[in-house]
Scaffold this motif. Structure first.
Motif, short mmCIF file in Angstrom:
data_model
loop_
_atom_site.label_atom_id
_atom_site.label_comp_id
_atom_site.label_asym_id
_atom_site.label_seq_id
_atom_site.Cartn_x
_atom_site.Cartn_y
_atom_site.Cartn_z
N HIS A 20 -5.57 51.08 86.33
CA HIS A 20 -4.99 52.25 87.00
C HIS A 20 -5.83 52.62 88.21
O HIS A 20 -7.02 52.32 88.26
CB HIS A 20 -4.87 53.44 86.03
N TRP A 21 -5.19 53.26 89.17
CA TRP A 21 -5.89 53.82 90.33
C TRP A 21 -5.14 55.06 90.77
O TRP A 21 -3.99 55.26 90.38
CB TRP A 21 -6.03 52.78 91.45
N PHE A 22 -5.80 55.92 91.52
CA PHE A 22 -5.12 57.15 91.94
C PHE A 22 -5.68 57.64 93.26
O PHE A 22 -6.82 57.34 93.63
CB PHE A 22 -5.19 58.23 90.86
N GLN A 23 -4.82 58.36 93.97
CA GLN A 23 -5.16 58.84 95.30
C GLN A 23 -4.65 60.27 95.47
O GLN A 23 -3.55 60.60 95.04
CB GLN A 23 -4.51 57.94 96.36
N LEU B 297 -14.29 48.32 84.16
CA LEU B 297 -14.06 47.07 84.89
C LEU B 297 -13.21 47.36 86.12
O LEU B 297 -12.03 47.70 86.00
CB LEU B 297 -13.35 46.05 83.99
N PHE B 298 -13.81 47.23 87.29
CA PHE B 298 -13.08 47.43 88.54
C PHE B 298 -12.48 46.11 89.01
O PHE B 298 -13.08 45.04 88.85
CB PHE B 298 -14.01 48.00 89.61
N THR B 299 -11.28 46.19 89.58
CA THR B 299 -10.63 44.98 90.11
C THR B 299 -11.43 44.41 91.28
O THR B 299 -11.53 43.20 91.45
CB THR B 299 -9.18 45.32 90.55
N ASP B 300 -12.01 45.30 92.07
CA ASP B 300 -12.78 44.91 93.25
C ASP B 300 -14.21 44.54 92.84
O ASP B 300 -14.97 45.41 92.41
CB ASP B 300 -12.78 46.08 94.23
N PRO C 58 -10.54 53.79 92.96
CA PRO C 58 -9.96 52.44 93.00
C PRO C 58 -9.60 51.89 91.62
O PRO C 58 -10.01 52.42 90.60
CB PRO C 58 -11.07 51.62 93.66
N GLU C 59 -8.83 50.82 91.63
CA GLU C 59 -8.26 50.26 90.40
C GLU C 59 -9.35 49.80 89.43
O GLU C 59 -10.26 49.07 89.80
CB GLU C 59 -7.35 49.09 90.77
N HIS C 60 -9.20 50.24 88.20
CA HIS C 60 -10.16 49.86 87.16
C HIS C 60 -9.49 50.01 85.80
O HIS C 60 -8.39 50.57 85.68
CB HIS C 60 -11.42 50.72 87.22
N TYR D 63 -7.43 44.12 95.99
CA TYR D 63 -7.96 44.63 94.74
C TYR D 63 -7.08 45.74 94.14
O TYR D 63 -7.54 46.52 93.29
CB TYR D 63 -9.40 45.11 94.95
N TYR D 64 -5.85 45.81 94.61
CA TYR D 64 -4.88 46.76 94.05
C TYR D 64 -3.70 45.94 93.58
O TYR D 64 -3.07 45.24 94.37
CB TYR D 64 -4.49 47.79 95.11
N THR D 65 -3.42 46.00 92.26
CA THR D 65 -2.41 45.10 91.68
C THR D 65 -1.32 45.82 90.90
O THR D 65 -0.34 45.18 90.51
CB THR D 65 -3.09 44.09 90.73
N VAL D 66 -1.49 47.13 90.60
CA VAL D 66 -0.46 47.84 89.82
C VAL D 66 0.13 48.95 90.70
O VAL D 66 -0.58 49.68 91.38
CB VAL D 66 -1.02 48.41 88.49
#
Lengths: 182, 182
Positions: free
Chosen positions: A143-146, A167-170, A73-75, A120-123
């Motif tokens: 950044h986040w990746f799947q 720092l995680f967005t969530d 997840p995004e961080h 919690y995903y913004t980019v």
């Protein structure tokens, strides 16, 4: 919170994927693969598996394993104690991964934002990494990746890793693992 | 001095070894594999092949390829402009490599010191690296390494790489490549 059986199972699956990709681990490394569910309790959807080869005060190298469709997840990696935040290079070794960073968003996302976590995903600037492709993420950059439908193995080369500072967005996410008894 | 044909041939062999080990390179990377004969004109015996994935002011990652019995000769990474010398971690991915550093010398060396260069090898503490094994070399520490009978592939994770500052024990060695016309 993951049970020990869930951790063991995820570890075995990650070890099998690494072996299938020709990446050799020692027995001790296989037994200590980190299974990070990040406290959300939905490991198949959100989390990752990793092995840290080396983490010194100058550099770090890890192997990241993502199951099919699994999302880290995004961080972002902030500056810590006067040292610039972690800078990292992701190199896809096997499978496929979609990486998202700030910038022009794509019109049709190839990844699927985990259901229930959309806030919690913004980019959404999309980078597709296939084996041999790599991308360097500057410090302090969300950044986040799947992984794609077969999962993915990604080598991470970076400056010193200080996971506890991520720092995680969530706000629900906890980086340190908690493992139950069962 | 290597001819362009010799460079091309060594590049192809290194690319084939990497592919056989399941390590995927892009076409551009394959075409730019560095063939370092170090000026001695005996590449099969002394030199190495490498690809630098990333080299920032904070960290570096490379893949090193050694042909069967090929030796990377003794050198060290000194402090440069107030920055501590390069620190590096070698992780064997394929094949076998014997690494030599300061310390208690072995009685029977598994590697063979390149004939005619005996004067320029001074450290003989032996570390054998098989796939999955790794070893971290501190800054300013003389070291050399040689592949076993099948060759070797070694991932190098390190602080910033400044090859031009490397100090080789053998004064005949030139780090920068020279390639002839033929």
């Amino acid at each position: 919170m993951l049970t020990q059986a869930q951790v063991d199972s995820a570890r075995r699956r990650a070890a099998d994927m690494l072996a299938a990709a020709g990446i050799v681990l020692t027995d001790a490394e296989r037994a200590s693969i980190e299974v990070a569910d990040l406290g959300l309790g939905e490991l198949e959807r959100t989390g990752l598996e990793l092995i840290t080869y080396v983490n010194t005060d100058r550099y770090c190298a890890k192997e990241l394993v993502l199951f099919a469709g699994q999302t880290c997840p995004e961080h972002l990696h902030p500056a810590v104690a006067g040292t610039p935040g972690k800078m990292e290079t992701f190199r896809c070794r096997w499978g496929r991964v979609w990486l998202y960073v700030p910038g022009r968003p794509v019109s049709a996302l190839k990844a699927r934002v985990p259901v229930g976590s959309e806030d919690y995903y913004t980019v959404f600037h999309q980078i597709e990494l296939n084996p041999g492709d790599q991308y360097t993420i500057p410090p302090d950059t969300p950044h986040w990746f799947q992984a794609g439908s077969e999962g993915a193995i990604v080598s991470e080369f970076s400056s010193t890793s200080r996971d506890e500072s991520d720092l995680f967005t969530d706000p629900r996410i906890r980086r340190a693992p908690e493992v139950g008894e069962a």
